[in-house]
Scaffold this motif. Sequence first.
Motif, PDB file in Angstrom:
ATOM      1  N   THR A  87       0.856  -1.180   0.000  1.00 25.58           N
ATOM      2  CA  THR A  87       0.000   0.000   0.000  1.00 25.58           C
ATOM      3  C   THR A  87       0.899   1.238   0.000  1.00 25.58           C
ATOM      4  N   VAL A  88       0.368   2.338  -0.512  1.00 25.28           N
ATOM      5  CA  VAL A  88       1.126   3.590  -0.548  1.00 25.28           C
ATOM      6  C   VAL A  88       1.403   4.035   0.881  1.00 25.28           C
ATOM      7  N   GLY A  89       2.627   4.466   1.139  1.00 24.75           N
ATOM      8  CA  GLY A  89       3.015   4.939   2.463  1.00 24.75           C
ATOM      9  C   GLY A  89       3.534   3.847   3.379  1.00 24.75           C
ATOM     10  N   GLN A  90       3.344   2.604   2.974  1.00 25.09           N
ATOM     11  CA  GLN A  90       3.853   1.478   3.761  1.00 25.09           C
ATOM     12  C   GLN A  90       5.368   1.439   3.660  1.00 25.09           C
ATOM     13  N   GLN A  91       6.013   1.015   4.739  1.00 21.65           N
ATOM     14  CA  GLN A  91       7.455   0.843   4.722  1.00 21.65           C
ATOM     15  C   GLN A  91       7.803  -0.195   3.660  1.00 21.65           C
ATOM     16  N   GLY A  92       8.951  -0.072   3.021  1.00 21.74           N
ATOM     17  CA  GLY A  92       9.375  -0.990   1.976  1.00 21.74           C
ATOM     18  C   GLY A  92       9.458  -2.427   2.461  1.00 21.74           C
ATOM     19  N   THR A  93       9.265  -3.341   1.538  1.00 18.35           N
ATOM     20  CA  THR A  93       9.344  -4.770   1.824  1.00 18.35           C
ATOM     21  C   THR A  93      10.613  -5.324   1.198  1.00 18.35           C
ATOM     22  N   ASP A  94      11.374  -6.103   1.966  1.00 17.86           N
ATOM     23  CA  ASP A  94      12.619  -6.674   1.462  1.00 17.86           C
ATOM     24  C   ASP A  94      12.356  -7.997   0.764  1.00 17.86           C
ATOM     25  N   VAL A  95      12.967  -8.165  -0.417  1.00 26.71           N
ATOM     26  CA  VAL A  95      12.886  -9.411  -1.168  1.00 26.71           C
ATOM     27  C   VAL A  95      14.173  -9.552  -1.991  1.00 26.71           C
ATOM     28  N   SER A  96      14.833 -10.672  -1.847  1.00 27.39           N
ATOM     29  CA  SER A  96      16.064 -10.970  -2.592  1.00 27.39           C
ATOM     30  C   SER A  96      17.103  -9.853  -2.501  1.00 27.39           C
ATOM     31  N   GLY A  97      17.254  -9.261  -1.326  1.00 28.74           N
ATOM     32  CA  GLY A  97      18.245  -8.209  -1.137  1.00 28.74           C
ATOM     33  C   GLY A  97      17.830  -6.857  -1.685  1.00 28.74           C
ATOM     34  N   LEU A  98      16.572  -6.728  -2.102  1.00 29.74           N
ATOM     35  CA  LEU A  98      16.054  -5.466  -2.629  1.00 29.74           C
ATOM     36  C   LEU A  98      14.918  -4.974  -1.741  1.00 29.74           C
ATOM     37  N   ASN A  99      14.702  -3.668  -1.761  1.00 30.44           N
ATOM     38  CA  ASN A  99      13.611  -3.067  -1.010  1.00 30.44           C
ATOM     39  C   ASN A  99      12.573  -2.572  -2.016  1.00 30.44           C
ATOM     40  N   VAL A 100      11.323  -3.020  -1.851  1.00 28.90           N
ATOM     41  CA  VAL A 100      10.255  -2.701  -2.789  1.00 28.90           C
ATOM     42  C   VAL A 100       9.228  -1.818  -2.091  1.00 28.90           C
ATOM     43  N   THR A 101       8.908  -0.679  -2.704  1.00 25.42           N
ATOM     44  CA  THR A 101       7.986   0.293  -2.134  1.00 25.42           C
ATOM     45  C   THR A 101       6.965   0.711  -3.188  1.00 25.42           C
ATOM     46  N   LEU A 102       5.710   0.823  -2.791  1.00 28.91           N
ATOM     47  CA  LEU A 102       4.671   1.343  -3.679  1.00 28.91           C
ATOM     48  C   LEU A 102       4.663   2.860  -3.552  1.00 28.91           C
ATOM     49  N   GLU A 103       4.973   3.529  -4.649  1.00 27.33           N
ATOM     50  CA  GLU A 103       5.038   4.989  -4.656  1.00 27.33           C
ATOM     51  C   GLU A 103       3.658   5.609  -4.884  1.00 27.33           C
ATOM     52  N   SER A 104       2.903   5.072  -5.850  1.00 26.40           N
ATOM     53  CA  SER A 104       1.568   5.610  -6.132  1.00 26.40           C
ATOM     54  C   SER A 104       0.762   4.613  -6.943  1.00 26.40           C
ATOM     55  N   VAL A 105      -0.563   4.804  -6.890  1.00 28.11           N
ATOM     56  CA  VAL A 105      -1.478   3.982  -7.676  1.00 28.11           C
ATOM     57  C   VAL A 105      -2.652   4.873  -8.087  1.00 28.11           C
ATOM     58  N   ASN A 106      -3.034   4.798  -9.374  1.00 27.63           N
ATOM     59  CA  ASN A 106      -4.218   5.514  -9.846  1.00 27.63           C
ATOM     60  C   ASN A 106      -4.928   4.641 -10.882  1.00 27.63           C
ATOM     61  N   ASP A 107      -5.907   5.186 -11.558  1.00 29.51           N
ATOM     62  CA  ASP A 107      -6.696   4.397 -12.504  1.00 29.51           C
ATOM     63  C   ASP A 107      -5.885   3.906 -13.700  1.00 29.51           C
ATOM     64  N   ASP A 108      -4.781   4.581 -14.013  1.00 29.05           N
ATOM     65  CA  ASP A 108      -4.010   4.255 -15.211  1.00 29.05           C
ATOM     66  C   ASP A 108      -2.683   3.552 -14.939  1.00 29.05           C
ATOM     67  N   GLN A 109      -2.053   3.860 -13.797  1.00 30.57           N
ATOM     68  CA  GLN A 109      -0.691   3.383 -13.557  1.00 30.57           C
ATOM     69  C   GLN A 109      -0.447   3.015 -12.101  1.00 30.57           C
ATOM     70  N   VAL A 110       0.560   2.170 -11.927  1.00 25.92           N
ATOM     71  CA  VAL A 110       1.078   1.808 -10.607  1.00 25.92           C
ATOM     72  C   VAL A 110       2.576   2.080 -10.637  1.00 25.92           C
ATOM     73  N   VAL A 111       3.069   2.836  -9.662  1.00 28.74           N
ATOM     74  CA  VAL A 111       4.493   3.188  -9.619  1.00 28.74           C
ATOM     75  C   VAL A 111       5.129   2.505  -8.411  1.00 28.74           C
ATOM     76  N   VAL A 112       6.147   1.687  -8.691  1.00 23.61           N
ATOM     77  CA  VAL A 112       6.847   0.931  -7.667  1.00 23.61           C
ATOM     78  C   VAL A 112       8.330   1.282  -7.726  1.00 23.61           C
ATOM     79  N   LYS A 113       8.942   1.447  -6.554  1.00 22.32           N
ATOM     80  CA  LYS A 113      10.387   1.697  -6.486  1.00 22.32           C
ATOM     81  C   LYS A 113      11.058   0.432  -5.978  1.00 22.32           C
ATOM     82  N   ILE A 114      12.093  -0.002  -6.699  1.00 24.48           N
ATOM     83  CA  ILE A 114      12.879  -1.184  -6.312  1.00 24.48           C
ATOM     84  C   ILE A 114      14.312  -0.703  -6.116  1.00 24.48           C
ATOM     85  N   ALA A 115      14.830  -0.901  -4.915  1.00 30.57           N
ATOM     86  CA  ALA A 115      16.156  -0.358  -4.582  1.00 30.57           C
ATOM     87  C   ALA A 115      17.028  -1.429  -3.931  1.00 30.57           C
ATOM     88  N   ARG A 116      18.339  -1.271  -4.105  1.00 37.42           N
ATOM     89  CA  ARG A 116      19.308  -2.166  -3.454  1.00 37.42           C
ATOM     90  C   ARG A 116      19.474  -1.778  -2.011  1.00 37.42           C
TER      91      ARG A 116
END
Length: 116
Positions: A87-116
């Motif tokens: 969910t937007v605003g949730q702390q990032g989730t770790d998977v395979s040494g990466l941190n995954v965060t939901l930046e935004s969601v709207n009717d057209d797009q979903v923006v996710v940040k994946i970081a080391r």
Amino acid sequence: MVIHAYPGRVTKRLTARVAIGLALAVTVLSGCSSEGASTDCGLDACTVTFDRGVEANASVLGVDAKLVGVDGDKVTVEVAGEQLTLTVGQQGTDVSGLNVTLESVNDDQVVVKIAR
């Protein structure tokens, strides 16, 4: 005192090493692909913008990321073979040494940040 018999060779070797390093950096940064999504990558993080309503996926930072579904403000993505519900605003989730965060969601797009 050290006298170099071939100072031009040293300069050429250094120039070649710098060129190889730059080529490697470009390869790493452009080492992403996508379908139904766009990516914006730096050295340690990528922002993936998934289009909704299509099978959207991207390959970034050595892993595959896929938009699985959206239910209101909850988004399910698959990153490196693991499904995550974010969910937007949730702390990032770790998977395979990466941190995954939901930046935004709207009717057209979903923006996710994946970081080391």
